[in-house]
Write a protein that holds these residues in place. Structure first.
Motif, PDB file in Angstrom:
ATOM      1  N   SER A  91      89.190  71.921  57.330  1.00 16.73           N
ATOM      2  CA  SER A  91      88.002  71.723  58.303  1.00 16.73           C
ATOM      3  C   SER A  91      89.030  71.879  59.087  1.00 16.73           C
ATOM      4  CB  SER A  91      88.470  70.032  58.286  1.00 16.73           C
ATOM      5  OG  SER A  91      87.524  69.583  56.816  1.00 16.73           O
ATOM      6  N   ILE A  92      90.000  72.868  59.357  1.00 16.89           N
ATOM      7  CA  ILE A  92      90.398  73.899  60.676  1.00 16.89           C
ATOM      8  C   ILE A  92      88.915  73.741  61.365  1.00 16.89           C
ATOM      9  CG2 ILE A  92      89.810  76.534  60.008  1.00 16.89           C
ATOM     10  CD1 ILE A  92      92.180  76.882  61.521  1.00 16.89           C
ATOM     11  N   THR A  93      89.473  73.136  62.870  1.00  9.08           N
ATOM     12  CA  THR A  93      88.486  73.169  63.764  1.00  9.08           C
ATOM     13  C   THR A  93      88.329  74.697  64.594  1.00  9.08           C
ATOM     14  OG1 THR A  93      90.432  73.020  65.971  1.00  9.08           O
ATOM     15  CG2 THR A  93      89.058  71.152  64.035  1.00  9.08           C
ATOM     16  N   ALA A  94      87.599  74.687  66.082  1.00  8.24           N
ATOM     17  CA  ALA A  94      87.054  76.629  66.453  1.00  8.24           C
ATOM     18  C   ALA A  94      88.313  76.360  67.164  1.00  8.24           C
ATOM     19  CB  ALA A  94      85.347  76.204  66.751  1.00  8.24           C
ATOM     20  N   ASP A  95      88.401  75.606  67.904  1.00  4.10           N
ATOM     21  CA  ASP A  95      89.719  75.915  68.970  1.00  4.10           C
ATOM     22  C   ASP A  95      91.135  75.558  68.188  1.00  4.10           C
ATOM     23  OD1 ASP A  95      88.645  75.476  70.841  1.00  4.10           O
ATOM     24  OD2 ASP A  95      88.667  73.263  70.839  1.00  4.10           O
ATOM     25  N   GLY A  96      91.335  75.547  66.866  1.00  9.44           N
ATOM     26  CA  GLY A  96      92.316  75.710  65.838  1.00  9.44           C
ATOM     27  C   GLY A  96      92.261  77.222  65.269  1.00  9.44           C
ATOM     28  N   THR A  97      91.320  77.435  65.181  1.00 11.11           N
ATOM     29  CA  THR A  97      90.853  78.845  64.803  1.00 11.11           C
ATOM     30  C   THR A  97      91.774  79.963  65.804  1.00 11.11           C
ATOM     31  OG1 THR A  97      89.271  78.398  63.384  1.00 11.11           O
ATOM     32  CG2 THR A  97      89.312  80.358  63.867  1.00 11.11           C
ATOM     33  N   MET A  98      91.287  79.459  67.085  1.00 13.75           N
ATOM     34  CA  MET A  98      91.686  80.483  68.408  1.00 13.75           C
ATOM     35  C   MET A  98      93.676  80.387  67.786  1.00 13.75           C
ATOM     36  SD  MET A  98      91.199  82.510  70.445  1.00 13.75           S
ATOM     37  CE  MET A  98      89.349  82.384  71.551  1.00 13.75           C
ATOM     38  N   LEU A  99      93.713  78.959  67.718  1.00 13.81           N
ATOM     39  CA  LEU A  99      94.990  78.576  67.612  1.00 13.81           C
ATOM     40  C   LEU A  99      96.043  79.630  66.494  1.00 13.81           C
ATOM     41  CD1 LEU A  99      97.568  77.500  68.348  1.00 13.81           C
ATOM     42  CD2 LEU A  99      97.279  75.344  67.586  1.00 13.81           C
ATOM     43  N   ALA A 100      95.355  79.299  65.179  1.00 16.68           N
ATOM     44  CA  ALA A 100      95.862  79.517  63.856  1.00 16.68           C
ATOM     45  C   ALA A 100      95.974  81.483  64.763  1.00 16.68           C
ATOM     46  CB  ALA A 100      95.247  79.447  62.974  1.00 16.68           C
ATOM     47  N   LEU A 101      94.664  82.743  64.762  1.00 17.38           N
ATOM     48  CA  LEU A 101      94.990  83.035  65.066  1.00 17.38           C
ATOM     49  C   LEU A 101      96.102  84.242  65.528  1.00 17.38           C
ATOM     50  CD1 LEU A 101      93.873  86.542  64.899  1.00 17.38           C
ATOM     51  CD2 LEU A 101      91.894  85.602  66.886  1.00 17.38           C
ATOM     52  N   LYS A 102      96.015  83.432  66.666  1.00 19.77           N
ATOM     53  CA  LYS A 102      97.457  84.112  68.344  1.00 19.77           C
ATOM     54  C   LYS A 102      98.554  83.290  67.196  1.00 19.77           C
ATOM     55  CE  LYS A 102      94.697  82.092  71.853  1.00 19.77           C
ATOM     56  NZ  LYS A 102      94.631  81.681  73.689  1.00 19.77           N
ATOM     57  N   GLU A 103      99.061  83.092  66.361  1.00 24.71           N
ATOM     58  CA  GLU A 103     100.435  82.521  64.981  1.00 24.71           C
ATOM     59  C   GLU A 103      99.839  83.374  65.028  1.00 24.71           C
ATOM     60  OE1 GLU A 103     103.125  79.303  65.413  1.00 24.71           O
ATOM     61  OE2 GLU A 103     102.119  80.465  67.436  1.00 24.71           O
ATOM     62  N   ILE A 104      99.223  83.810  64.271  1.00 28.22           N
ATOM     63  CA  ILE A 104      99.122  84.841  63.438  1.00 28.22           C
ATOM     64  C   ILE A 104      99.968  85.835  63.680  1.00 28.22           C
ATOM     65  CG2 ILE A 104      98.031  86.615  61.732  1.00 28.22           C
ATOM     66  CD1 ILE A 104      96.326  84.154  60.748  1.00 28.22           C
ATOM     67  N   LEU A 105      99.323  86.534  65.096  1.00 29.52           N
ATOM     68  CA  LEU A 105      99.832  88.165  65.954  1.00 29.52           C
ATOM     69  C   LEU A 105     100.942  87.813  66.181  1.00 29.52           C
ATOM     70  CD1 LEU A 105      96.357  87.770  68.069  1.00 29.52           C
ATOM     71  CD2 LEU A 105      96.712  89.892  65.942  1.00 29.52           C
ATOM     72  N   ARG A 106     101.654  86.692  66.830  1.00 23.29           N
ATOM     73  CA  ARG A 106     102.712  86.300  67.386  1.00 23.29           C
ATOM     74  C   ARG A 106     104.168  86.756  65.862  1.00 23.29           C
ATOM     75  NH1 ARG A 106     106.318  81.925  67.137  1.00 23.29           N
ATOM     76  NH2 ARG A 106     105.363  80.704  65.836  1.00 23.29           N
ATOM     77  N   THR A 107     103.044  86.541  64.949  1.00 27.42           N
ATOM     78  CA  THR A 107     104.059  86.763  63.390  1.00 27.42           C
ATOM     79  C   THR A 107     104.112  87.377  62.963  1.00 27.42           C
ATOM     80  OG1 THR A 107     103.320  84.580  61.918  1.00 27.42           O
ATOM     81  CG2 THR A 107     105.210  83.856  63.281  1.00 27.42           C
ATOM     82  N   GLN A 108     103.323  87.624  62.526  1.00 29.70           N
ATOM     83  CA  GLN A 108     102.148  88.771  61.731  1.00 29.70           C
ATOM     84  C   GLN A 108     102.170  90.249  62.169  1.00 29.70           C
ATOM     85  OE1 GLN A 108     103.987  89.600  58.292  1.00 29.70           O
ATOM     86  NE2 GLN A 108     105.166  87.594  58.442  1.00 29.70           N
TER      87      GLN A 108
END
Length: 383
Positions: A91-108
């Motif tokens: 149940s990831i949130t919309a704000d969490g989706t943006m955070l997750a996207l930024k983390e993906i770009l930071r590490t991969q």
């Protein structure tokens, strides 16, 4: 002579004090990392993501539970040759989706990011403030500029400390031991071997059985449209604009669901979300509309209304794997010898897992939870 003695004494005290604080920091780190925290499948999954070699993933699947139950990275690697991982929490949130996207770009540096818009399809916006769902993501992200920015802008200041030091929130978890030990052991073993075998995959051996009113259930092929909830519409457009501004290689995807009268509006919002994504120049793979092409069967391949079981996972992975490699040109990049060995183990692990689940479903008729777990890995090794 007395001055030298005092200097030596001060130096000794300084060293001892430094050692004390170092030991304190290490102890807090161990407590927060393994013992005084809420470890669950979300924790083990994200831990596994951050164990992947930097820049080694070809595809990252971003979203909620549909992503880690509907697609197997191990099977995709075996069949299509590309590496992938679900950066997904329940149940990831919309704000969490943006955070997750930024983390993906930071590490991969993936060739493609596949985003499930589930967080934007609710008919309400209260999920955005659901503390449990927020913690399931944020608690499991290492300290980074992205995490600090999220906490500063999306968390009440009186709660900041518990997000930086989860042991403050979960100190009472001692009362639940020894039950959480299994999770602790799972995380410790995963960290020691430095890789996730199931690559974040989770399922059960349950098979969804509709009640006798069969006509009210069907695989989704809804063509109607309704607008997104206003707050979530705004956040969805912010995500799309971010992807467009960064010129990201992104495609949106909705996995199949079983629909009844309570979820039909969600399906209509999915159709609207597809239109909006197209407005911003992004493809939207609505597998709910293509379910006949996947071979996914309502009466065999789901374990509840929203999630596919192991049989559905194979069909869904085949369907999307073929699209990603043929339409979007995803190709497996060259891996280090150690990483290649890890992925070959993951592929083998999924093959064993499939046989294990198939046996439990057809022979034992048992409902078992399957995830990256010491018990699961021990059982499937027999196959």
């Amino acid at each position: 002579m007395e001055k030298k003695t005092k200097k030596k004494l001060y130096a000794t005290r300084t060293v001892k004090l430094g050692c004390f604080f170092l030991a304190l920091i290490l102890s807090i780190g161990i407590l927060q990392g393994y013992l005084l925290r809420r470890l669950d499948h979300n924790s083990i999954r994200l831990d596994g993501f951050y164990l992947e070699e930097k820049g080694s993933l070809d595809v990252v699947f971003l979203g909620a539970s549909e992503m880690y139950t509907g697609i197997s990275a191990g099977y995709a690697y075996e069949k299509y040759g590309f590496t992938s991982f679900p950066y997904a929490t329940e149940s990831i949130t919309a704000d969490g989706t943006m955070l997750a996207l930024k983390e993906i770009l930071r590490t991969q540096d993936p060739q493609l990011i596949v985003i499930d818009p589930n967080a934007y399809l609710y008919g309400f916006d209260s999920n955005e403030t659901h503390e449990g769902h927020i913690h399931k993501l944020v608690d499991n992200i290492p300290l980074s500029e992205n995490k600090i920015d999220y906490i500063t802008n999306h968390v009440s200041s009186d709660q900041w400390l518990e997000y930086y030091m989860p042991l403050i929130k979960y100190h009472s978890i001692w009362s639940e031991y020894p039950d959480p030990i299994r999770r602790v052991v799972s995380k410790v073993k995963q960290d020691i071997r430095g890789t996730s075998y199931l690559k974040g995959f989770r399922t059960t051996t349950k098979i969804f059985k509709p009640d006798q009113e069969l006509e009210k259930y069907k695989p989704i092929q809804e063509n109607g449209k309704i607008e997104l909830q206003p707050t979530l519409d705004k956040k969805y457009r912010e995500l799309l604009q971010f992807c467009k501004d960064k010129d990201l290689k992104v495609v949106f995807m909705r996995t199949p669901h079983v629909v009844d009268k309570t979820t039909r509006n969600r399906a209509k919002r999915t159709n609207r979300a597809a239109e909006i994504a197209n407005e911003y120049g992004f493809d939207f793979i609505n597998v709910e509309h293509d379910i006949d092409k996947t071979g996914i069967d309502l009466y065999n391949d789901f374990y509840n209304l929203d999630h596919m079981n192991i049989y559905g996972t194979v069909k869904m992975t085949d369907y999307i794997g073929n699209i990603l490699t043929t339409k979007y040109g995803v190709k497996g990049k060259e891996l280090s010898e150690k990483n290649k060995e890890n992925w070959e183990k993951s592929a083998k692990c999924f093959d064993q897992l499939y046989k294990y689940c198939d046996y439990l479903i057809k022979e034992k008729k048992e409902m078992v939870q399957i995830e990256e777990d010491v018990n699961t890995l021990s059982e499937i090794s027999k196959y």
